[in-house]
Design a protein around this motif. Structure first.
Motif, PDB file in Angstrom:
ATOM      1  N   ALA A  19      76.694   4.655 -10.465  1.00 42.80           N
ATOM      2  CA  ALA A  19      77.773   3.752 -10.055  1.00 42.80           C
ATOM      3  C   ALA A  19      77.470   3.227  -8.657  1.00 42.80           C
ATOM      4  N   SER A  20      77.554   1.932  -8.462  1.00 45.22           N
ATOM      5  CA  SER A  20      77.240   1.366  -7.145  1.00 45.22           C
ATOM      6  C   SER A  20      78.507   0.943  -6.402  1.00 45.22           C
ATOM      7  N   VAL A  21      79.334   0.126  -7.031  1.00 49.45           N
ATOM      8  CA  VAL A  21      80.617  -0.256  -6.408  1.00 49.45           C
ATOM      9  C   VAL A  21      81.742  -0.067  -7.420  1.00 49.45           C
ATOM     10  N   SER A  40      74.570   2.929   4.515  1.00 53.46           N
ATOM     11  CA  SER A  40      73.436   2.583   3.669  1.00 53.46           C
ATOM     12  C   SER A  40      73.689   3.111   2.252  1.00 53.46           C
ATOM     13  N   GLY A  41      73.428   2.278   1.255  1.00 52.58           N
ATOM     14  CA  GLY A  41      73.620   2.698  -0.130  1.00 52.58           C
ATOM     15  C   GLY A  41      75.049   2.573  -0.620  1.00 52.58           C
ATOM     16  N   SER A  42      75.922   1.942   0.168  1.00 51.85           N
ATOM     17  CA  SER A  42      77.330   1.833  -0.234  1.00 51.85           C
ATOM     18  C   SER A  42      77.578   0.657  -1.184  1.00 51.85           C
ATOM     19  N   GLY A  43      76.535  -0.086  -1.492  1.00 55.84           N
ATOM     20  CA  GLY A  43      76.701  -1.162  -2.475  1.00 55.84           C
ATOM     21  C   GLY A  43      76.939  -2.539  -1.877  1.00 55.84           C
ATOM     22  N   LYS A  44      76.620  -2.722  -0.590  1.00 52.33           N
ATOM     23  CA  LYS A  44      76.812  -4.028   0.049  1.00 52.33           C
ATOM     24  C   LYS A  44      75.928  -5.086  -0.606  1.00 52.33           C
ATOM     25  N   SER A  45      74.639  -4.762  -0.740  1.00 47.34           N
ATOM     26  CA  SER A  45      73.722  -5.726  -1.366  1.00 47.34           C
ATOM     27  C   SER A  45      74.127  -5.976  -2.811  1.00 47.34           C
ATOM     28  N   THR A  46      74.532  -4.901  -3.484  1.00 43.17           N
ATOM     29  CA  THR A  46      74.938  -5.045  -4.883  1.00 43.17           C
ATOM     30  C   THR A  46      76.098  -6.033  -5.012  1.00 43.17           C
ATOM     31  N   LEU A  47      77.050  -5.915  -4.102  1.00 41.24           N
ATOM     32  CA  LEU A  47      78.237  -6.758  -4.186  1.00 41.24           C
ATOM     33  C   LEU A  47      77.881  -8.242  -4.023  1.00 41.24           C
ATOM     34  N   PRO A  80      68.762 -13.332   0.267  1.00 37.68           N
ATOM     35  CA  PRO A  80      68.568 -11.903   0.040  1.00 37.68           C
ATOM     36  C   PRO A  80      68.189 -11.161   1.313  1.00 37.68           C
ATOM     37  N   GLN A  81      68.354  -9.835   1.261  1.00 38.54           N
ATOM     38  CA  GLN A  81      67.936  -8.986   2.372  1.00 38.54           C
ATOM     39  C   GLN A  81      66.420  -9.178   2.555  1.00 38.54           C
ATOM     40  N   SER A  82      65.955  -9.141   3.787  1.00 42.27           N
ATOM     41  CA  SER A  82      64.549  -9.400   4.145  1.00 42.27           C
ATOM     42  C   SER A  82      63.984 -10.623   3.423  1.00 42.27           C
TER      43      SER A  82
HETATM   44  P1  ADP Z   1      73.469  -1.159   0.461  1.00 43.56           P
HETATM   45  O1  ADP Z   1      73.060  -2.598   0.443  1.00 43.56           O
HETATM   46  O2  ADP Z   1      74.883  -0.950   0.910  1.00 43.56           O
HETATM   47  O3  ADP Z   1      72.525  -0.314   1.247  1.00 43.56           O
HETATM   48  P2  ADP Z   1      72.796  -1.259  -2.368  1.00 43.56           P
HETATM   49  O4  ADP Z   1      73.734  -2.224  -2.942  1.00 43.56           O
HETATM   50  O5  ADP Z   1      71.405  -1.717  -2.122  1.00 43.56           O
HETATM   51  O6  ADP Z   1      73.440  -0.624  -1.045  1.00 43.56           O
HETATM   52  O7  ADP Z   1      72.712  -0.005  -3.311  1.00 43.56           O
HETATM   53  C1  ADP Z   1      73.866   0.700  -3.762  1.00 43.56           C
HETATM   54  C2  ADP Z   1      73.421   1.925  -4.542  1.00 43.56           C
HETATM   55  O8  ADP Z   1      72.789   1.548  -5.745  1.00 43.56           O
HETATM   56  C3  ADP Z   1      72.425   2.776  -3.767  1.00 43.56           C
HETATM   57  O9  ADP Z   1      72.745   4.117  -3.947  1.00 43.56           O
HETATM   58  C4  ADP Z   1      71.092   2.437  -4.386  1.00 43.56           C
HETATM   59  O10 ADP Z   1      70.210   3.525  -4.351  1.00 43.56           O
HETATM   60  C5  ADP Z   1      71.462   2.071  -5.803  1.00 43.56           C
HETATM   61  N1  ADP Z   1      70.583   1.014  -6.317  1.00 43.56           N
HETATM   62  C6  ADP Z   1      70.351  -0.183  -5.727  1.00 43.56           C
HETATM   63  N2  ADP Z   1      69.524  -0.936  -6.489  1.00 43.56           N
HETATM   64  C7  ADP Z   1      69.236  -0.198  -7.579  1.00 43.56           C
HETATM   65  C8  ADP Z   1      68.440  -0.408  -8.751  1.00 43.56           C
HETATM   66  N3  ADP Z   1      67.775  -1.558  -8.947  1.00 43.56           N
HETATM   67  N4  ADP Z   1      68.392   0.592  -9.662  1.00 43.56           N
HETATM   68  C9  ADP Z   1      69.074   1.746  -9.476  1.00 43.56           C
HETATM   69  N5  ADP Z   1      69.836   2.005  -8.408  1.00 43.56           N
HETATM   70  C10 ADP Z   1      69.916   1.061  -7.471  1.00 43.56           C
END
Ligand code: ADP
Ligand code: MG
Length: 245
Positions: A19-21, A40-47, A80-82
Motif C-alpha cells: 500500500a502506498s497511499v 521518504s517513502g510516504s507516497g508523495k511521488s506516487t500521488l 518527474p523526480q530527477s
Molecule cells: P516518496 O516519493 O514519498 O518517497 P514513493 O511514492 O516513491 O514515496 O513511494 C511510496 C512507497 O511505495 C515506498 O514505500 C516505495 O518503496 C514504494 N514503491 C514506490 N514505487 C514502487 C514500485 N514501482 N514498486 C513497488 N513499490 C514501490
C-alpha cells in the motif's frame, strides 16, 4: 460537481501488495500552489504519478477540472523526480522533447519555445548543450520543457532538490514568478519544510507509508516571504511536528 483543476476523492493506491497511499481526499483550487511533504517513502511521488495518470488508484476517484478523469496521461504538465536533460540534445531540442511525444512539434511550437527561452533567462543558449549551462539554467530549461506542454495543472516532483542552496533560493523566487505570470496551478512535492513554507499557499503533510494526509496548513504569509520572520518559523515548527518518520 467539482470544477477545481485537481481533486482526489478517497484515493488509495498500492504497488501489488504494498500500500502506498490511503484514503486521500484533496482538492486543489485554480491558481493555487500546493506543497506536498512527508517522510521518504510516504507516497508523495506516487500521488503525483496518480494525478498524472502514470499510476491508477486501486480505489477512489480523480477529477481533473471537474470531470472524472480515467485517461489523465498528457492532460497535466508533469515533471518527474530527477528530471535530467538529455546531454546529447541542445537546450532547444530538450525543451521541445515533450512536444515530440505528443506530436506537437512544429514551426509554431519551436518559435514559441524560442520566445519562452528568452523569458526563462536562456536567450542565446538555445543551441548549446546542457553541460554548458549552470545548474540553475539547466533547471530552468527542464522547467520550460514541462511548461511547454501548456497544461494549466503543473505537477512537480522535488524539482529543486538537486540544486545548491543559493541557486535553489534563486530558482524558488523565479518559479514563484512564473507561477504568477502564467497563472498556473501547481502541486509540488518537496522534502524541504522551509521550501514548502516559503513557496506554497497550502502545505499538505503525508504520514509514513502508507501515506495518509495527517495535516493541511494554509500558509497565511504575504509574499515575498521573509525566512527570518518568527511567523515563518512557527509554520516550519508546526509542519516539522506533523511529520512522523
Ligand atoms: P516518496 O516519493 O514519498 O518517497 P514513493 O511514492 O516513491 O514515496 O513511494 C511510496 C512507497 O511505495 C515506498 O514505500 C516505495 O518503496 C514504494 N514503491 C514506490 N514505487 C514502487 C514500485 N514501482 N514498486 C513497488 N513499490 C514501490
Ligand atoms: Mg519521491
Amino acid at each position: 460537481m467539482p470544477t477545481s483543476p485537481l481533486q482526489f476523492e478517497n484515493v488509495t493506491h498500492a504497488y501489488g501488495q504494498v500500500a502506498s497511499v490511503q484514503n486521500i481526499n484533496l482538492t486543489v483550487e485554480h491558481g493555487e500552489f500546493v506543497a506536498l511533504i512527508g517522510p521518504s517513502g510516504s507516497g508523495k511521488s506516487t500521488l503525483v504519478k496518480v494525478a498524472a495518470g502514470l499510476e491508477q488508484p486501486t480505489s477512489g476517484q480523480i477529477y481533473l477540472n471537474g470531470s472524472r478523469a480515467g485517461k489523465r496521461l498528457g492532460q497535466t504538465a508533469y515533471m518527474p523526480q530527477s528530471n535530467a536533460l538529455l546531454p546529447w540534445r541542445t537546450v532547444i531540442e530538450n525543451v521541445v522533447l515533450g512536444l515530440e511525444f505528443t506530436g506537437q512539434r512544429n514551426r509554431e511550437t519551436l518559435n514559441r519555445a524560442r520566445e519562452l527561452l528568452a523569458q526563462f533567462g536562456l536567450a542565446g543558449f538555445e543551441d548549446v548543450y546542457p553541460a554548458q549551462l549552470s545548474g540553475g539554467m539547466q533547471q530552468r530549461a527542464a522547467f520550460l520543457r514541462t511548461f511547454m506542454m501548456e497544461r494549466p495543472l503543473v505537477l512537480l516532483d522535488e524539482p529543486l532538490s538537486a540544486l545548491d542552496a543559493i541557486t535553489r533560493a534563486e530558482i524558488q523566487d523565479w518559479l514563484l514568478g512564473v507561477w504568477r505570470h502564467f497563472n498556473y496551478t501547481i502541486v509540488m512535492v518537496t522534502h524541504d519544510v522551509h521550501e514548502a513554507v516559503y513557496m506554497a499557499d497550502r502545505v499538505v503533510v503525508l504520514s509514513a507509508r502508507p501515506g495518509k494526509i495527517v495535516r493541511t496548513v494554509e500558509v497565511g504569509l504575504a509574499r515575498p516571504r521573509e525566512r527570518t520572520n518568527p511567523a515563518f518559523h512557527r509554520y516550519v515548527a508546526e509542519l516539522m511536528a506533523a511529520i512522523t518518520v
